[in-house]
Design a protein around this motif. Structure first.
Motif, PDB file in Angstrom:
ATOM      1  N   PRO A  31      18.561 -31.343  34.820  1.00 44.42           N
ATOM      2  CA  PRO A  31      18.920 -30.075  34.805  1.00 44.42           C
ATOM      3  C   PRO A  31      17.741 -29.294  34.028  1.00 44.42           C
ATOM      4  O   PRO A  31      17.478 -27.997  33.794  1.00 44.42           O
ATOM      5  CB  PRO A  31      20.309 -29.859  33.985  1.00 44.42           C
ATOM      6  CG  PRO A  31      20.647 -31.046  34.449  1.00 44.42           C
ATOM      7  CD  PRO A  31      19.787 -32.251  34.674  1.00 44.42           C
ATOM      8  N   ALA A  32      17.261 -29.898  32.931  1.00 41.68           N
ATOM      9  CA  ALA A  32      16.423 -29.484  32.235  1.00 41.68           C
ATOM     10  C   ALA A  32      14.876 -29.303  33.013  1.00 41.68           C
ATOM     11  O   ALA A  32      14.251 -28.034  32.588  1.00 41.68           O
ATOM     12  CB  ALA A  32      16.025 -30.412  30.903  1.00 41.68           C
ATOM     13  N   LEU A  33      14.593 -29.985  33.859  1.00 43.34           N
ATOM     14  CA  LEU A  33      13.412 -29.796  34.757  1.00 43.34           C
ATOM     15  C   LEU A  33      13.566 -28.579  35.671  1.00 43.34           C
ATOM     16  O   LEU A  33      12.760 -28.032  35.783  1.00 43.34           O
ATOM     17  CB  LEU A  33      13.247 -31.042  35.429  1.00 43.34           C
ATOM     18  CG  LEU A  33      11.948 -30.860  36.385  1.00 43.34           C
ATOM     19  CD1 LEU A  33      10.906 -30.943  35.715  1.00 43.34           C
ATOM     20  CD2 LEU A  33      12.106 -32.102  37.380  1.00 43.34           C
ATOM     21  N   ALA A  39      11.906 -20.946  34.702  1.00 45.83           N
ATOM     22  CA  ALA A  39      11.142 -20.242  33.699  1.00 45.83           C
ATOM     23  C   ALA A  39       9.719 -20.161  34.199  1.00 45.83           C
ATOM     24  O   ALA A  39       9.057 -18.931  34.147  1.00 45.83           O
ATOM     25  CB  ALA A  39      11.322 -20.928  32.426  1.00 45.83           C
ATOM     26  N   PHE A  40       9.212 -21.196  34.784  1.00 49.69           N
ATOM     27  CA  PHE A  40       7.743 -20.848  35.394  1.00 49.69           C
ATOM     28  C   PHE A  40       7.635 -20.087  36.519  1.00 49.69           C
ATOM     29  O   PHE A  40       6.792 -19.187  36.765  1.00 49.69           O
ATOM     30  CB  PHE A  40       7.248 -22.359  35.725  1.00 49.69           C
ATOM     31  CG  PHE A  40       6.750 -23.227  34.856  1.00 49.69           C
ATOM     32  CD1 PHE A  40       5.970 -22.796  33.811  1.00 49.69           C
ATOM     33  CD2 PHE A  40       6.834 -24.525  34.825  1.00 49.69           C
ATOM     34  CE1 PHE A  40       5.500 -23.504  32.973  1.00 49.69           C
ATOM     35  CE2 PHE A  40       6.455 -25.470  33.870  1.00 49.69           C
ATOM     36  CZ  PHE A  40       5.732 -24.908  32.803  1.00 49.69           C
ATOM     37  N   ASP A  46       6.684 -16.009  41.039  1.00 47.37           N
ATOM     38  CA  ASP A  46       6.574 -16.741  42.309  1.00 47.37           C
ATOM     39  C   ASP A  46       7.974 -16.710  43.094  1.00 47.37           C
ATOM     40  O   ASP A  46       8.899 -17.477  42.188  1.00 47.37           O
ATOM     41  CB  ASP A  46       5.898 -18.124  41.935  1.00 47.37           C
ATOM     42  CG  ASP A  46       5.622 -18.825  43.190  1.00 47.37           C
ATOM     43  OD1 ASP A  46       5.622 -18.157  44.312  1.00 47.37           O
ATOM     44  OD2 ASP A  46       5.019 -19.928  43.125  1.00 47.37           O
ATOM     45  N   GLY A  47       8.156 -16.084  43.935  1.00 39.36           N
ATOM     46  CA  GLY A  47       9.325 -15.899  44.484  1.00 39.36           C
ATOM     47  C   GLY A  47       9.617 -17.264  45.460  1.00 39.36           C
ATOM     48  O   GLY A  47      10.752 -17.617  45.354  1.00 39.36           O
ATOM     49  N   LEU A  48       8.533 -17.910  45.947  1.00 43.67           N
ATOM     50  CA  LEU A  48       8.565 -19.259  46.633  1.00 43.67           C
ATOM     51  C   LEU A  48       9.219 -20.403  45.523  1.00 43.67           C
ATOM     52  O   LEU A  48      10.174 -20.951  45.977  1.00 43.67           O
ATOM     53  CB  LEU A  48       7.348 -19.643  47.331  1.00 43.67           C
ATOM     54  CG  LEU A  48       7.739 -20.853  48.111  1.00 43.67           C
ATOM     55  CD1 LEU A  48       8.629 -20.526  49.469  1.00 43.67           C
ATOM     56  CD2 LEU A  48       6.179 -21.205  48.802  1.00 43.67           C
ATOM     57  N   LEU A  49       8.679 -20.180  44.489  1.00 43.93           N
ATOM     58  CA  LEU A  49       9.037 -21.451  43.296  1.00 43.93           C
ATOM     59  C   LEU A  49      10.234 -21.319  42.884  1.00 43.93           C
ATOM     60  O   LEU A  49      11.181 -22.011  42.724  1.00 43.93           O
ATOM     61  CB  LEU A  49       8.039 -21.218  42.225  1.00 43.93           C
ATOM     62  CG  LEU A  49       8.219 -22.392  41.274  1.00 43.93           C
ATOM     63  CD1 LEU A  49       8.232 -23.936  41.632  1.00 43.93           C
ATOM     64  CD2 LEU A  49       7.348 -22.199  40.033  1.00 43.93           C
ATOM     65  N   ALA A  52      12.951 -22.440  45.641  1.00 39.00           N
ATOM     66  CA  ALA A  52      12.687 -23.862  45.553  1.00 39.00           C
ATOM     67  C   ALA A  52      13.712 -24.269  44.348  1.00 39.00           C
ATOM     68  O   ALA A  52      14.518 -25.288  44.340  1.00 39.00           O
ATOM     69  CB  ALA A  52      11.368 -24.489  45.590  1.00 39.00           C
ATOM     70  N   ALA A  53      13.382 -23.846  42.932  1.00 33.89           N
ATOM     71  CA  ALA A  53      14.124 -24.235  41.757  1.00 33.89           C
ATOM     72  C   ALA A  53      15.623 -23.971  41.977  1.00 33.89           C
ATOM     73  O   ALA A  53      16.354 -24.554  41.677  1.00 33.89           O
ATOM     74  CB  ALA A  53      13.545 -23.362  40.788  1.00 33.89           C
ATOM     75  N   LEU A  54      16.040 -22.580  42.777  1.00 30.78           N
ATOM     76  CA  LEU A  54      17.335 -22.448  42.797  1.00 30.78           C
ATOM     77  C   LEU A  54      17.994 -23.245  43.742  1.00 30.78           C
ATOM     78  O   LEU A  54      19.306 -23.602  43.757  1.00 30.78           O
ATOM     79  CB  LEU A  54      17.538 -20.729  43.225  1.00 30.78           C
ATOM     80  CG  LEU A  54      17.242 -19.785  42.302  1.00 30.78           C
ATOM     81  CD1 LEU A  54      17.431 -18.611  42.935  1.00 30.78           C
ATOM     82  CD2 LEU A  54      18.140 -19.957  41.136  1.00 30.78           C
TER      83      LEU A  54
END
Length: 82
Positions: A31-33, A39-40, A46-49, A52-54
Motif C-alpha cells: 500500500p505504501a508503494l 504521488a509520482f 502522468d495519466g498512464l501512471l 496503473a497505480a489505481l
C-alpha cells in the motif's frame, strides 16, 4: 483528468492508508508503494501512471477485502452479518 479524479483518488488513498494500520509485519509495503506511485503520477501529471497505480490500488484493496472476509468467516462473524 487530474481535476476530475481528485475525489476518487483521495478515497482510494484513504482506504490504502487504512490498510497501513494492520499490525502484520511487512503488510504495509505494497500500500505504501502504491501511494507513492499515485504521488509520482500527480507530480509528473502522468495519466498512464495514475491509471496503473489505481489499478494496483484496486487489486490491493480487493485482496485486503478478501482477507478480511475470510478472517471474519473463520471466526464465525459472517453468519451474524448476513
Amino acid at each position: 483528468p487530474f481535476e476530475a479524479t481528485k475525489r476518487v483518488v483521495g478515497g482510494i488513498v484513504l482506504l490504502l492508508g487504512a490498510c497501513l494500520l494492520a499490525p502484520v509485519p511487512l503488510s504495509n509495503v505494497l500500500p505504501a508503494l502504491v501511494i507513492t506511485l499515485i504521488a509520482f503520477a500527480y507530480l509528473e501529471e502522468d495519466g498512464l501512471l495514475l491509471c496503473a497505480a489505481l489499478l494496483a490500488a484496486l487489486s490491493i484493496l480487493a485482496a485486503t477485502g478478501i482477507v478480511i472476509w475470510e478472517t471474519a468467516s473463520a471466526t464465525g462473524w459472517v453468519p451474524g452479518l448476513l
